[in-house]
Design an enzyme around this catalytic site. Structure first.
Site, short mmCIF file in Angstrom:
data_model
loop_
_atom_site.label_atom_id
_atom_site.label_comp_id
_atom_site.label_asym_id
_atom_site.label_seq_id
_atom_site.Cartn_x
_atom_site.Cartn_y
_atom_site.Cartn_z
N HIS A 214 -35.92 24.83 12.48
CA HIS A 214 -34.65 25.00 13.20
C HIS A 214 -34.28 26.46 13.45
O HIS A 214 -33.30 26.73 14.14
CB HIS A 214 -33.51 24.33 12.43
CG HIS A 214 -33.09 25.10 11.21
ND1 HIS A 214 -33.84 25.12 10.07
CD2 HIS A 214 -32.02 25.89 10.98
CE1 HIS A 214 -33.24 25.88 9.16
NE2 HIS A 214 -32.14 26.37 9.70
C1 UD1 Z 1 -26.83 27.03 10.50
C2 UD1 Z 1 -27.03 28.33 9.73
C3 UD1 Z 1 -28.44 28.42 9.18
C4 UD1 Z 1 -28.80 27.17 8.39
C5 UD1 Z 1 -28.56 25.96 9.28
C6 UD1 Z 1 -28.87 24.65 8.59
C7 UD1 Z 1 -25.75 30.24 10.61
C8 UD1 Z 1 -25.88 31.55 11.28
N1 UD1 Z 1 -26.86 29.49 10.60
O1 UD1 Z 1 -27.72 27.06 11.62
O2 UD1 Z 1 -28.53 29.54 8.31
O3 UD1 Z 1 -30.14 27.24 7.99
O4 UD1 Z 1 -27.18 25.95 9.66
O5 UD1 Z 1 -28.69 23.58 9.48
O6 UD1 Z 1 -24.72 29.91 10.11
N2 UD1 Z 1 -25.04 21.05 15.90
C9 UD1 Z 1 -24.84 19.71 15.99
N3 UD1 Z 1 -24.12 19.09 15.00
C10 UD1 Z 1 -23.62 19.75 13.93
C11 UD1 Z 1 -23.82 21.13 13.86
C12 UD1 Z 1 -24.53 21.78 14.84
O7 UD1 Z 1 -25.27 19.08 16.93
O8 UD1 Z 1 -22.99 19.12 13.07
C13 UD1 Z 1 -25.84 21.74 16.94
C14 UD1 Z 1 -24.98 22.37 17.99
O9 UD1 Z 1 -25.63 22.27 19.20
C15 UD1 Z 1 -24.94 23.83 17.58
C16 UD1 Z 1 -26.33 24.01 16.97
O10 UD1 Z 1 -26.61 22.75 16.34
O11 UD1 Z 1 -24.67 24.69 18.62
C17 UD1 Z 1 -26.40 25.11 15.97
O12 UD1 Z 1 -25.43 24.93 14.94
P1 UD1 Z 1 -24.90 26.20 14.13
O13 UD1 Z 1 -23.94 25.77 13.08
O14 UD1 Z 1 -24.45 27.25 15.07
O15 UD1 Z 1 -26.21 26.78 13.46
P2 UD1 Z 1 -27.49 26.08 12.84
O16 UD1 Z 1 -28.64 26.29 13.74
O17 UD1 Z 1 -27.20 24.70 12.37
#
Ligand code: UD1
Length: 384
Positions: A214
């Protein structure tokens, strides 16, 4: 009239926070020397990314959910800050200490707000450094540690990093790993879930691999993601490979038009994100794990499952030292060669890091209580 107990506010925001914060909250509640409050920023909000983990881990519902959701780094971090500050200023009881865990955007955002409100900050999983400032988590870690009055560290390298960065000796403490506390607590339940999932998938123990992917550095550029997926397809020719997809990775695969390659690889078993118990259960009887996660490198080490890390660096060097983890970056040839090499590893060759004994949260709770007791109940005054 008895004096009110000081309040410790524990912050969680994203999936990897839940299993690290859970044991700390559990210990503080069991010891009952302080009041506690669990605050969820809402960075992760999907059933599969959040609520399922609360159920699996038996975590109490958060008393507060800031409902922040997704966004760019600046937007997400800023939104958590604005909402956390409003919460603290909106008449809520002032915490004597704020506890943040890990390195996600919510960690840094709440750390900054707490520090500016002059509320002592404790950081669980402090001191880890990849020395790669292109990783958002590295920036989050560095800044959070600078703000923390108490840094709780999982491995010796973290203590050295903090010392080098000038963190005073009384602010850093090697305690072990609270994520491993959770793993050891949940291992039996996870084994039952794992057995069920293996039956459904038609795979036997030690005859399959698991992969998680991811990190933006692996999934946000089409050529890099295509190369990693090709490598996984090649590993899957050798043994079934389970790939539970993070929502971010699924979205990239679709938008880059890479889905057909995945479906063409017969050994790949793709699913949505798994809950904590299902994933841990499947991981614990895997022959191999390939991952770009930080925490899974640590879980694999304790479970003695050989790990190929799909990154050029790790902030968890003890996993390399224990012999169960190798770095393979995103180069397909390197990944396949590393997978071959690690599949041949005897699991008895993998060691367990010092203090990863299931009692890290106990050490943290004892230290936190001591620090909080040395201050006024409103968190003001005195050195933390
Ligand atoms: C975040 C953390 C990362 C961790 C990861 C575990 C930061 C900078 N990154 O990354 O360190 O390893 O979590 O998962 O904080 N999304 C969903 N549903 C959710 C949450 C997110 O669909 O419940 C999708 C959305 O499109 C979102 C993308 O995932 O834009 C990224 O989510 P985000 O919380 O920004 O970062 P992660 O890549 O999950």
């Amino acid at each position: 009239m008895t004096a009110a107990r000081p309040l410790v506010l524990v912050v969680v925001g994203a999936r990897p926070n839940f299993m690290k914060a859970g044991p700390v909250l559990g210990q503080l509640r069991a010891r009952a020397a302080v009041d506690t409050l669990l605050l969820h920023t809402g960075q992760h909000y999907d059933e599969q990314m959040s609520a399922l983990f609360f159920r699996d881990l038996g975590l109490p519902q958060p008393e507060v959910n800031l409902g922040v959701g997704s966004g760019s780094h600046a937007r997400q971090t800023a939104e958590v800050m604005v909402r956390f500050e409003s919460y603290l200023e909106g008449g809520a009881r002032r915490p004597a200490c704020v506890v943040v865990v890990g390195d996600v955007n919510s960690t840094l955002a709440c750390a900054l707000v707490a520090a500016k409100a002059e509320i002592p900050l404790a950081h669980v999983e402090a001191g880890l450094r990849s020395f790669d400032r292109s990783m958002p988590e590295e920036l989050n870690r560095i800044c959070t540690d600078q703000l923390a009055a108490a840094c709780y560290v999982t491995e010796e390298a973290g203590m050295e990093n903090l010392r080098r960065e000038g963190q005073a000796a009384e602010r850093r403490l090697l305690v072990g790993n609270t994520m491993i506390d959770t793993l050891l607590q949940q291992r039996a339940r996870a084994a039952a879930c794992g057995a069920e999932r293996r039956r459904e998938l038609g795979v036997a123990g030690r005859s399959y691999a698991v992969c998680t992917l991811h990190r933006p550095s692996n999934v946000d550029a089409p050529a890099t993601l295509a190369g990693v997926l090709d490598a996984l397809a090649r590993v899957a020719e050798r043994l079934p490979l389970l790939l539970p997809l993070h929502p971010r990775t699924r979205a990239r695969i679709e938008s880059f038009g890479l889905a057909s390659r995945l479906h063409a690889a017969s050994g790949l078993r793709i699913s949505g994100p798994l809950g904590y118990l299902d994933f841990l259960g499947l991981l614990s009887t895997a022959a191999l794990v390939l991952t770009d996660s930080g925490g899974i490198q640590e879980e694999a080490t304790v479970l003695k499952v050989p790990c190929v890390t799909l990154r050029e660096n790790t902030e968890r060097p003890v996993t390399l030292q224990m012999g169960g983890n190798v770095l393979a970056g995103a180069d397909p040839g390197r990944i396949v060669a590393a997978a071959e090499r690690m599949l041949a590893l005897e699991s008895g060759a993998i060691g367990t890091p010092p203090l990863w004994d299931g009692r890290a949260a106990e050490r943290i709770a004892a230290d936190l209580e001591r620090r909080v007791a040395a201050r006024a109940p409103d968190g003001r005054g005195g050195a933390p």
